[in-house]
Design a protein around this motif. Structure first.
Motif, PDB file in Angstrom:
ATOM      1  N   ILE A   1       3.047   9.634  -0.819  1.00 55.37           N
ATOM      2  CA  ILE A   1       1.997   8.740  -1.329  1.00 55.37           C
ATOM      3  C   ILE A   1       0.973   9.550  -2.116  1.00 55.37           C
ATOM      4  CG2 ILE A   1       2.293   7.070   0.552  1.00 55.37           C
ATOM      5  CD1 ILE A   1      -0.236   8.244   1.844  1.00 55.37           C
ATOM      6  N   ILE A   2       0.172   8.843  -2.907  1.00 58.05           N
ATOM      7  CA  ILE A   2      -0.842   9.473  -3.763  1.00 58.05           C
ATOM      8  C   ILE A   2      -2.180   8.781  -3.519  1.00 58.05           C
ATOM      9  CG2 ILE A   2      -1.526   9.938  -6.151  1.00 58.05           C
ATOM     10  CD1 ILE A   2       1.449   9.778  -6.899  1.00 58.05           C
ATOM     11  N   PRO A   3      -3.288   9.521  -3.375  1.00 58.95           N
ATOM     12  CA  PRO A   3      -4.593   8.872  -3.203  1.00 58.95           C
ATOM     13  C   PRO A   3      -5.025   8.167  -4.494  1.00 58.95           C
ATOM     14  CG  PRO A   3      -4.839  11.268  -3.312  1.00 58.95           C
ATOM     15  CD  PRO A   3      -3.377  10.980  -3.301  1.00 58.95           C
ATOM     16  N   ARG A   4      -5.646   7.017  -4.347  1.00 60.05           N
ATOM     17  CA  ARG A   4      -6.161   6.292  -5.521  1.00 60.05           C
ATOM     18  C   ARG A   4      -7.318   7.064  -6.151  1.00 60.05           C
ATOM     19  NH1 ARG A   4      -4.263   1.084  -5.800  1.00 60.05           N
ATOM     20  NH2 ARG A   4      -3.135   0.350  -3.936  1.00 60.05           N
ATOM     21  N   LYS A   5      -7.520   6.832  -7.436  1.00 63.50           N
ATOM     22  CA  LYS A   5      -8.559   7.570  -8.159  1.00 63.50           C
ATOM     23  C   LYS A   5      -9.954   7.316  -7.616  1.00 63.50           C
ATOM     24  CE  LYS A   5      -6.025   8.037 -12.515  1.00 63.50           C
ATOM     25  NZ  LYS A   5      -5.956   7.690 -13.950  1.00 63.50           N
ATOM     26  N   ASP A   6     -10.164   6.104  -7.075  1.00 66.12           N
ATOM     27  CA  ASP A   6     -11.495   5.800  -6.526  1.00 66.12           C
ATOM     28  C   ASP A   6     -11.614   6.245  -5.071  1.00 66.12           C
ATOM     29  OD1 ASP A   6      -9.876   4.039  -5.206  1.00 66.12           O
ATOM     30  OD2 ASP A   6     -10.789   2.215  -6.020  1.00 66.12           O
ATOM     31  N   ASN A   7     -10.549   6.966  -4.566  1.00 66.84           N
ATOM     32  CA  ASN A   7     -10.518   7.452  -3.189  1.00 66.84           C
ATOM     33  C   ASN A   7     -10.586   6.341  -2.147  1.00 66.84           C
ATOM     34  OD1 ASN A   7     -10.301  10.244  -3.800  1.00 66.84           O
ATOM     35  ND2 ASN A   7     -12.501  10.319  -4.225  1.00 66.84           N
ATOM     36  N   LYS A   8     -10.222   5.137  -2.563  1.00 62.09           N
ATOM     37  CA  LYS A   8     -10.215   4.000  -1.625  1.00 62.09           C
ATOM     38  C   LYS A   8      -8.771   3.622  -1.322  1.00 62.09           C
ATOM     39  CE  LYS A   8     -14.687   2.133  -3.103  1.00 62.09           C
ATOM     40  NZ  LYS A   8     -15.397   0.985  -3.733  1.00 62.09           N
ATOM     41  N   GLY A   9      -8.132   4.461  -0.552  1.00 64.54           N
ATOM     42  CA  GLY A   9      -6.760   4.161  -0.157  1.00 64.54           C
ATOM     43  C   GLY A   9      -5.725   4.954  -0.933  1.00 64.54           C
ATOM     44  N   TYR A  10      -4.456   4.561  -0.763  1.00 65.71           N
ATOM     45  CA  TYR A  10      -3.314   5.285  -1.326  1.00 65.71           C
ATOM     46  C   TYR A  10      -2.321   4.293  -1.927  1.00 65.71           C
ATOM     47  CZ  TYR A  10      -4.977   9.183   1.578  1.00 65.71           C
ATOM     48  OH  TYR A  10      -5.735  10.175   2.149  1.00 65.71           O
ATOM     49  N   TYR A  11      -1.377   4.846  -2.713  1.00 68.14           N
ATOM     50  CA  TYR A  11      -0.253   4.029  -3.178  1.00 68.14           C
ATOM     51  C   TYR A  11       1.023   4.876  -3.128  1.00 68.14           C
ATOM     52  CZ  TYR A  11      -1.116   6.397  -7.689  1.00 68.14           C
ATOM     53  OH  TYR A  11      -1.313   7.330  -8.682  1.00 68.14           O
ATOM     54  N   ASP A  12       2.169   4.215  -3.083  1.00 65.83           N
ATOM     55  CA  ASP A  12       3.458   4.909  -2.995  1.00 65.83           C
ATOM     56  C   ASP A  12       3.712   5.733  -4.252  1.00 65.83           C
ATOM     57  OD1 ASP A  12       3.745   3.538  -0.649  1.00 65.83           O
ATOM     58  OD2 ASP A  12       5.383   2.232  -1.333  1.00 65.83           O
ATOM     59  N   ARG A  13       4.181   6.954  -4.078  1.00 67.63           N
ATOM     60  CA  ARG A  13       4.511   7.804  -5.233  1.00 67.63           C
ATOM     61  C   ARG A  13       5.733   7.246  -5.977  1.00 67.63           C
ATOM     62  NH1 ARG A  13       3.550  12.943  -6.897  1.00 67.63           N
ATOM     63  NH2 ARG A  13       2.382  13.396  -4.986  1.00 67.63           N
ATOM     64  N   PHE A  14       6.755   6.826  -5.238  1.00 71.10           N
ATOM     65  CA  PHE A  14       7.998   6.348  -5.848  1.00 71.10           C
ATOM     66  C   PHE A  14       8.013   4.829  -5.843  1.00 71.10           C
ATOM     67  CE2 PHE A  14       8.972  10.481  -3.856  1.00 71.10           C
ATOM     68  CZ  PHE A  14       9.455  11.184  -4.952  1.00 71.10           C
ATOM     69  N   ARG A  15       8.113   4.245  -7.048  1.00 67.32           N
ATOM     70  CA  ARG A  15       8.142   2.785  -7.169  1.00 67.32           C
ATOM     71  C   ARG A  15       9.181   2.399  -8.229  1.00 67.32           C
ATOM     72  NH1 ARG A  15       3.334   4.463  -7.915  1.00 67.32           N
ATOM     73  NH2 ARG A  15       3.187   3.647 -10.037  1.00 67.32           N
TER      74      ARG A  15
END
Length: 609
Positions: A190-204
């Motif tokens: 996973i990768i942290p969101r730019k606003d540092n409010k959570g994460y998203y999956d690296r592979f989609r």
């Protein structure tokens, strides 16, 4: 006794009996049966000639180059940088042996984290595989797989998967499985969101390729985009488990055999297609130019490599870089001459596997390939073109050290260019001499064993101790006979004393003597010493040999002890310590008396010297 930690002897014995050392070592280096042993390149130091031996019967290994040796636990501790309890846990996990109770608290944090990372990667692979086979979105990925001609068996063999297009599909699945969010981040899923409010999956929305290390642990993933997303291929980033320059895709699936050439391709799909059509010695270089570490990995599996990169300019450049790196590691390198604009997957789909096999058979050795490329943009029918090609060819042939090999290339060139063989060889020799400065010499030094441990000098007393320990370890009748004549104190070698301490304690407790099991009580130096002892060939001729060995060992002990007491007396005299001097003199007289008793014992012959 040391090292056993919190596991019972019964548990350790069960793990050790299940974990066959030949099977374990074969995951790290190619072994070839030779007599009663298995021989291969040492996985602990660089070498070009095998000096590493594994004894299947005794369940031990030893390197005659660097002196490292031990049993299966010693090997895993050294190779995976683990302590003893961690090595037990590592092998128990590998062979599905249930260990009693929860003992993870006694394992290092680093080891616990690595186990968790591997568990989570395995879970992620399971999630991606499920999404591919059992979801509506995955059916689109399956259509792509079928278009590429892959079968259901191939999908299963490579445990292919699909990462759905949602931003948090894996995150939700991992949360349900109790996986911590920071673990997913640390292993690159996973990768942290730019606003540092959570994460998203690296592979989609990607076809997923699990990447295994040599021990078949999933250490990372590759993902191919199924839309216009860039990059087309995305790998797991550098993590505590994964470094793309240190691994090769499908390496865990090929057979370790120096006689079988390994085919190296660039892409996952090339590699998978080759396997599907029976070219099972294929690996892929994970989308990076071949590295020295990858070449060293290959050397542990094979003596020969066939580079089968794409025929475009980038592929040719990668081939040229790869040739030099592989050759430097002592590998026999050949190059498959691909049709223009084609990769291995396309060649098989267009022309069939038989055509690809012919290309393999016709692969050029790397010198011929370099000469082929050197001539490609030159008209050798002209005077200038011929001179230009000769200059390039001589540069290439300067790297050929083998005289008969150089002769063959020179003859072929001479015939092609209409000049004498001697003219070419003379020019090559001139170039070599020009390069023969200090830096050139230094760069061409070849040393088979670059990382030797400093092996201590073996004295006559030390040799006797080794022989005696060997006989005690391997001969039950002699063991009982000698038990009353010897004590561990008589062994003065630093490491033979460690072995004697363990061995005599086991004898006192009337335990069965299993050489492979004794390693579990020794440190690294003790393990190397015991391996050396067990590898030595001691032939028992008669009873006099035993007596002379016992006498020699006792003499060594008393001589060393007397020297030490003399030194202590000298220091006490300098300090004026009268009571200490008297006590030491008594000890000295006692040692001399015992020494004389040993000297006059009836032990004719010099067999133990």
């Amino acid at each position: 006794m040391i090292k056993m930690g919190f596991y019972s002897e019964e548990v350790i014995k069960e793990v050790q009996d299940r974990a066959d050392i030949v099977e374990i070592v074969s995951e790290y280096t190619s072994l070839k049966k030779q007599g009663g042993n298995h021989i291969g390149l040492c996985p602990f130091h660089e070498e070009k000639t095998p000096s590493f031996s594994v004894d299947a019967e005794k369940q031990l290994f030893y390197c005659f180059g660097c002196g490292i040796g031990g049993n299966v636990f010693t090997f895993i501790m050294k190779k995976e940088n683990l302590n003893f309890p961690e090595a037990v846990r590592y092998l128990a996990d590998k062979f599905n042996i249930k260990l009693p109770g929860n003992m993870d608290k006694d394992l290092s944090l680093e080891f616990q984290e690595k186990r968790e990372y591997l568990r989570v990667n395995r879970l992620a692979a399971k999630y991606y595989n499920h999404c591919l086979l059992h979801t509506r979105e995955g059916s689109k990925a399956m259509e792509y797989i079928k278009e590429r001609g892959l079968t259901a068996e191939t999908v299963e063999k490579f445990y292919l998967g699909y990462a759905p297009p949602s931003w948090d599909g894996l995150i939700k699945f991992a949360h349900f499985e109790g996986v911590k969010i920071d673990t997913l981040e640390k292993i690159g899923l996973i990768i942290p969101r730019k606003d540092n409010k959570g994460y998203y999956d690296r592979f989609r929305n990607r076809l997923m390729f699990p990447i295994e290390d040599v021990t078949k642990n999933i250490i990372g993933f590759g993902g191919r985009a199924l839309d216009e997303s860039m990059p087309k291929y995305l790998n797991t980033p550098e993590t505590p488990l994964f470094s793309k320059g240190d691994n090769l895709y499908a390496l865990s699936m090929i057979k370790k055999d120096p006689a079988l050439d390994t085919i190296v391709v660039e892409g996952y799909m090339d590699c998978i297609t080759l396997h599907q059509y029976g070219f099972n010695q294929s690996v892929a270089s994970l989308g990076t130019a071949l590295t020295k570490n990858q070449a060293r990995l290959l050397k542990k599996y094979t003596d020969g490599v066939i580079l089968s990169y794409d025929a475009d300019e980038a592929g040719k450049a990668a081939t040229m870089r790869g040739i030099d790196i592989l050759a430097q590691e002592g590998l026999r390198v050949k190059v498959l001459n691909m049709p223009n604009g084609k990769d291995p997957d396309e060649v098989i789909k267009t022309y069939g596997p038989q055509h690809f096999q012919k290309l393999l058979t016709d692969s050029m050795d790397f010198i011929s390939y370099k000469l082929f490329l050197a001539k490609k943009d030159i008209n050798i029918q002209t005077h200038d073109g011929k001179l230009k090609f000769i200059k390039r060819a001589v540069d290439i042939l300067t790297g050929v050290d083998n005289e008969p090999e150089l002769e063959l290339y020179a003859k072929k060139l001479a015939s092609e260019l209409g000049i004498s063989v001697q003219a070419i060889k003379k020019e090559v020799q001139r170039r070599k001499l020009a390069d023969n400065g200090y830096e050139y010499k230094k760069s061409h030094i070849r040393n088979n064993n670059k990382e030797f441990h400093k092996i201590s000098q073996v004295t006559g007393f030390h040799k006797a101790e080794r022989k005696l320990l060997k006989l005690i370890l391997e001969n039950d009748k002699l063991r009982k006979k000698m038990a009353g004549q010897l004590e561990p104190r008589f062994f003065t070698g630093k490491n033979t004393k460690k072995i004697a301490d363990v061995l005599f304690e086991m004898i006192d407790k009337n335990q069965d003597i299993d050489s492979s099991y004794i390693f579990n009580y020794l440190d690294e130096e003790g393990c190397a010493e015991l391996s050396t002892i067990l590898m030595e060939n001691v032939v028992l001729k008669d009873g006099e040999l035993i007596n002379s060995l016992i006498k020699k060992v006792k003499q060594g002990y008393f001589k060393k002890s007397i020297v030490q007491v003399r030194e202590q007396i000298r220091k006490a005299e300098l300090l004026g310590q009268r009571e200490e001097i008297n006590s030491l003199l008594n000890t000295y007289q006692q040692l001399k008396a015992e020494m004389n008793e040993v000297e006059v014992s009836n032990t004719p012959g010099k067999e133990g010297a």
